[in-house]
Scaffold this motif. Sequence first.
Motif, mmCIF file in Angstrom:
data_model
loop_
_atom_site.group_PDB
_atom_site.id
_atom_site.type_symbol
_atom_site.label_atom_id
_atom_site.label_comp_id
_atom_site.label_asym_id
_atom_site.label_seq_id
_atom_site.Cartn_x
_atom_site.Cartn_y
_atom_site.Cartn_z
ATOM 1 N N ARG A 75 30.946 12.653 3.928
ATOM 2 C CA ARG A 75 30.885 11.413 3.148
ATOM 3 C C ARG A 75 29.896 10.437 3.773
ATOM 4 N N GLY A 76 28.998 9.903 2.967
ATOM 5 C CA GLY A 76 27.979 8.981 3.451
ATOM 6 C C GLY A 76 26.713 9.673 3.919
ATOM 7 N N TRP A 77 26.689 11.006 3.908
ATOM 8 C CA TRP A 77 25.508 11.760 4.297
ATOM 9 C C TRP A 77 24.522 11.779 3.124
ATOM 10 N N HIS A 78 23.289 12.197 3.421
ATOM 11 C CA HIS A 78 22.294 12.316 2.360
ATOM 12 C C HIS A 78 22.845 13.241 1.272
ATOM 13 N N GLY A 107 26.076 13.478 12.690
ATOM 14 C CA GLY A 107 26.317 12.256 11.950
ATOM 15 C C GLY A 107 27.309 11.359 12.647
ATOM 16 N N ASP A 159 19.181 14.359 11.372
ATOM 17 C CA ASP A 159 20.195 13.316 11.348
ATOM 18 C C ASP A 159 20.981 13.467 10.055
ATOM 19 N N HIS A 160 22.007 12.627 9.876
ATOM 20 C CA HIS A 160 22.873 12.848 8.722
ATOM 21 C C HIS A 160 22.229 12.420 7.409
ATOM 22 N N GLN A 161 21.031 11.852 7.488
ATOM 23 C CA GLN A 161 20.280 11.539 6.278
ATOM 24 C C GLN A 161 19.209 12.584 5.984
ATOM 25 N N GLY A 162 19.234 13.679 6.748
ATOM 26 C CA GLY A 162 18.349 14.803 6.468
ATOM 27 C C GLY A 162 16.992 14.737 7.118
ATOM 28 N N ALA A 163 16.729 13.736 7.945
ATOM 29 C CA ALA A 163 15.422 13.632 8.607
ATOM 30 C C ALA A 163 15.409 14.516 9.852
ATOM 31 N N ALA A 216 22.945 19.223 12.014
ATOM 32 C CA ALA A 216 22.845 17.818 11.630
ATOM 33 C C ALA A 216 24.002 17.040 12.245
ATOM 34 N N ASP A 243 21.575 15.487 -0.489
ATOM 35 C CA ASP A 243 21.170 16.893 -0.387
ATOM 36 C C ASP A 243 22.035 17.666 0.601
#
Length: 407
Positions: free
Chosen positions: A286-289, A213, A85-89, A211, A291
Motif C-alpha cells: 500500500r502506497g507503493w508505485h 519501502g 525504491d518503493h516508487q520503482g526508481a 524493492a 506498477d
Amino acid sequence: MSSRPHVLIAGGGIGGLCLAQGLRRAGISFALYESSPALAQGGYRLHMNGEGGRALRQCLPEPLHELYAQTSRTPPRREVMVELDHQGAEVGARPHIGVADDPARPDTAVNRRTLRQIMAVGLDDALHFGHTVTGFTTEADGVRLHFADGGSATGDVLVGADGINSAVRAQLLPEVPVVDTGVRCLYALAPLTAGLAPALPDAMHDGFAVAAGPDGVIFAYGLYDPRRPVADAAAELAPGAAIDPVEPYLMINVSITPDSPLRRSDEELWGSDAPARHDLMRAAARGWHPDLAGLVEHVDPASIFPASIRHLRPAEPWTPGPVTLLGDAIHAMPPNFGAGGNTALRDAAALARALRRAATGEVPLVDAIAAYEADLRAEVFPILRAAIDPRSAGAGFQPDEIYPTRQ
C-alpha cells in the motif's frame, strides 16, 4: 572399509540429490534417506550462477544437464540484482557472485521443483523416503545412521545434507546454533499471463529485483520464463520421468522485519489462510508505485506460503572423520546474494570429487573428507559471512572477499 566406500546421504534437497548424481556418475555406492514421504515440492524460482551450473555439469549425465539448461530461464536483460525504491526508481545494482559463466548459454534461474525432479531421474532404487534421521553412531567399520522409527542404515561415510535443522550437524557440531533474524516472509507467484507480461516494470526483466519501502517491508521479484516449455523438454530428454509441467511466472516475495507494524506472530502467519496472506501482501504494498503494487493483484493466492529467515554462523574448524556436511546443514544463509542453492550444488560436486579420489585409492578417505571441508571453509564461509552482514540487503554492499576483481 572397502576401497570403494558406501555413502549414506541424509536429506533429499538439491544438495543431497546433486551429490547422489555425482556419486552415481563416479560409480560409488550410496543410499539417500529423506524424511518427507516423497520428493519435496516446495519453493519456486532459484537463481543459478556459474558455480552452481558448473557443479551440475560435473554431476549430471549429459541428457539431464541438457534438460536443466533447456528448462532454465531465458537470459535476462542484465544479469544483476537491481535495487529499487518503493516508487520503482532504480537506486543501485549488484553483479551476481560466482565463477565466470558460459557466454553462449549462461546459467540463469530454474524452477526449484523442476530441478529436484531432474536430479532425481535414475536414482529410484537409492532414494528412501519417509526416513526421519535422528542421529548417528560411529563404529569400528563405519557409520550407523539412525531413524525415528527405530531403524538404521550402515555405511562408510555419512553426509548430512538435511538442511538448517540438520540432525547430523546437531550431533557433529552442537556448538553451532541456528540464528533467527526475526524476518518473516511470504513467498508467492503470479502466473505470467497475457495481462501481466506487458505490465511488468523494466527491472523485472533483469536477473532479480529487490524493492525496499517504508514500514520494514522489502519485496523481491524474479521472473521464470524457461528457454523451452518444461513439458516439451522433459518429453524429449527424459521420457517417462516424473517431471511436472511448469508455466512461466513472476515470483513475488515480501519480507517483513521484526519491528514492522505489519509484523504478524508466527501463530498468525502460519495459521492464516490464503486470502489472509494475500491481504497482508496487499497491505505491504500500500502506497507503493502502482506498477509495483499492481503486481500483487496478479498473485495466485493458493501459491502463497510463509517462511522465516534463519541462518548459521561459520563454524570453527572441526576434526575430520567419516561424517561430514554440505549445503544448508553447514552454511545456511539469508538469500541476499542468491548463493544458498549454488553453494549447496558446489559442495556436492566438490565432495563427489573428493570421494572419487578416495575410492580410487589416491588418498585415504578421511584425508579426502578433510580436504573437502577445508575447501568449503575457504570458499563458502566468506559468502556466508557476507550474507549475514546487516548491510548485505543493499546493492552497494560488495565485499572484496567475494568480489575480488571489483575495481
